[in-house]
Design a protein around this motif. Structure first.
Motif, short mmCIF file in Angstrom:
data_model
loop_
_atom_site.label_atom_id
_atom_site.label_comp_id
_atom_site.label_asym_id
_atom_site.label_seq_id
_atom_site.Cartn_x
_atom_site.Cartn_y
_atom_site.Cartn_z
N ASP A 19 1.77 54.82 36.46
CA ASP A 19 3.07 54.24 36.16
C ASP A 19 3.47 54.63 34.74
N ALA A 20 4.77 54.86 34.57
CA ALA A 20 5.30 55.17 33.24
C ALA A 20 6.51 54.29 32.98
N PHE A 21 6.53 53.65 31.82
CA PHE A 21 7.65 52.80 31.42
C PHE A 21 8.13 53.20 30.03
N ASN A 22 9.43 53.21 29.87
CA ASN A 22 10.02 53.39 28.54
C ASN A 22 9.73 52.14 27.71
N VAL A 23 9.33 52.32 26.44
CA VAL A 23 8.96 51.18 25.61
C VAL A 23 10.18 50.37 25.14
N VAL A 24 11.38 50.90 25.34
CA VAL A 24 12.59 50.21 24.88
C VAL A 24 12.88 49.01 25.78
N CYS A 25 13.02 47.85 25.17
CA CYS A 25 13.34 46.65 25.93
C CYS A 25 14.77 46.75 26.46
N PRO A 26 14.98 46.50 27.74
CA PRO A 26 16.32 46.61 28.32
C PRO A 26 17.28 45.52 27.85
N HIS A 27 16.76 44.54 27.11
CA HIS A 27 17.62 43.45 26.66
C HIS A 27 18.58 43.95 25.57
N LEU A 28 18.02 44.25 24.39
CA LEU A 28 18.86 44.71 23.28
C LEU A 28 18.29 45.92 22.55
N GLY A 29 17.28 46.56 23.13
CA GLY A 29 16.82 47.83 22.57
C GLY A 29 15.65 47.76 21.63
N CYS A 30 14.97 46.63 21.50
CA CYS A 30 13.75 46.58 20.70
C CYS A 30 12.62 47.28 21.45
N ALA A 31 11.47 47.43 20.81
CA ALA A 31 10.32 48.07 21.44
C ALA A 31 9.34 47.01 21.93
N VAL A 32 8.90 47.15 23.17
CA VAL A 32 7.93 46.21 23.72
C VAL A 32 6.52 46.63 23.32
N VAL A 33 5.60 45.67 23.37
CA VAL A 33 4.19 45.93 23.08
C VAL A 33 3.36 45.42 24.25
N PHE A 34 2.16 45.95 24.34
CA PHE A 34 1.23 45.48 25.38
C PHE A 34 0.43 44.30 24.83
N ARG A 35 0.50 43.16 25.54
CA ARG A 35 -0.28 41.99 25.16
C ARG A 35 -1.52 41.93 26.05
N GLU A 36 -2.66 42.23 25.46
CA GLU A 36 -3.89 42.25 26.25
C GLU A 36 -4.27 40.85 26.73
N GLN A 66 10.91 41.72 34.83
CA GLN A 66 11.03 40.72 33.78
C GLN A 66 10.61 39.35 34.29
N ALA A 67 10.04 38.55 33.39
CA ALA A 67 9.66 37.18 33.73
C ALA A 67 10.90 36.34 33.96
N PRO A 68 10.79 35.27 34.77
CA PRO A 68 11.97 34.45 35.09
C PRO A 68 12.68 33.88 33.87
N ASP A 69 11.94 33.57 32.81
CA ASP A 69 12.57 32.97 31.63
C ASP A 69 12.94 34.01 30.57
N SER A 70 12.88 35.28 30.90
CA SER A 70 13.20 36.32 29.92
C SER A 70 14.71 36.53 29.83
N PRO A 71 15.23 36.76 28.64
CA PRO A 71 16.67 37.01 28.50
C PRO A 71 17.11 38.40 28.97
N SER A 72 16.16 39.28 29.23
CA SER A 72 16.53 40.63 29.66
C SER A 72 17.17 40.60 31.04
N ALA A 73 18.22 41.38 31.20
CA ALA A 73 18.96 41.40 32.46
C ALA A 73 18.28 42.23 33.54
N ARG A 74 17.29 43.04 33.16
CA ARG A 74 16.56 43.84 34.14
C ARG A 74 15.14 44.08 33.63
N GLY A 75 14.31 44.65 34.51
CA GLY A 75 12.94 44.94 34.14
C GLY A 75 12.84 46.20 33.29
N LEU A 76 11.61 46.54 32.91
CA LEU A 76 11.41 47.76 32.12
C LEU A 76 11.86 48.97 32.92
N ASP A 77 12.32 49.97 32.20
CA ASP A 77 12.83 51.19 32.85
C ASP A 77 11.66 52.12 33.18
#
Length: 215
Positions: free
Chosen positions: A136-153, A174-185
């Motif tokens: 799987d490959a995901f863009n690190v840019v958060c679809p909400h407002l363009g910040c970069a996501v990190v991996f939480r181990e 995206q998690a149900p309580d996340s403000p992002s309108a869509r999941g990771l790209d």
């Protein structure tokens, strides 16, 4: 003897005829004036036509190089935008087999309208190798407002520290309580040449529910 009496008026007429004849004779004896000197406007007209013809000819000769120059300048504007190519990212053996995602910076030749910047960082991705061999490959840019996501181990998810958006590690949803309108790209991935991982990298518009590539 016979005498002729001439009136003064008759004498004047005779003298006028004599003067006219002499003037005519003198005019005929003069050197004829060349036609070109007699009409100087002809020379000026010819000179003007020669200059005008030279200007027109020069303009016609200059058209091909000017057109070629314009074509070169306009070429970047005529190229099709938004075509993403696959980029070689890493080797399959470099990815952990336990499904832990690994972050990679994407380098490519970046080009704006007329300038080209070779081997420039254009973004970053997470690659995750699953137990079934799928990647799987995901863009690190958060679809909400363009910040970069990190991996939480600890949470085994992707997390955006800007506005607390969280995304599923397996699907990127995206998690149900996340403000992002869509999941990771997600991005297209292929493995070629005995283990080379290639990714079709693209950036997408943040802040909207639909996944639309930035062109």
């Amino acid at each position: 003897k016979k005498f002729f009496v001439c009136h003064s008026s008759q004498i004047a007429i005779v003298m006028a005829h004599i003067n006219l004849s002499e003037n005519t004779k003198l005019e005929n004896e003069k050197e004829p004036i060349p036609e070109e000197d007699a009409k100087p406007e002809n020379a000026e007209r010819r000179e003007f036509m020669i200059k005008a013809g030279s200007v027109c000819l020069g303009g016609v000769v200059a058209i091909p190089p000017i057109a070629a120059g314009i074509a070169v300048l306009m070429d970047p504007l005529r190229r099709k935008q938004g075509d993403a190519d696959f980029t070689r990212v890493t080797l399959l053996d470099a990815l952990p087999e336990d499904g832990t995602p690994k972050k990679f910076t994407i380098y490519a030749d970046k080009q704006d309208a007329w300038n080209k910047f070779p081997n420039t960082a254009i973004g970053a991705i997470y690659l995750c190798r699953k137990s079934d061999g799928k990647i799987d490959a995901f863009n690190v840019v958060c679809p909400h407002l363009g910040c970069a996501v990190v991996f939480r181990e600890s949470e085994r998810d992707y997390y955006c520290p800007c506005h607390n958006s969280a995304f599923d590690l397996e699907t990127g949803t995206q998690a149900p309580d996340s403000p992002s309108a869509r999941g990771l790209d997600s991005l297209e991935v292929k493995v070629e040449n005995e283990g080379e991982v290639w990714v079709k990298f693209q950036n997408f518009q943040p802040g909207i529910a639909d996944k639309k590539a930035i062109v």
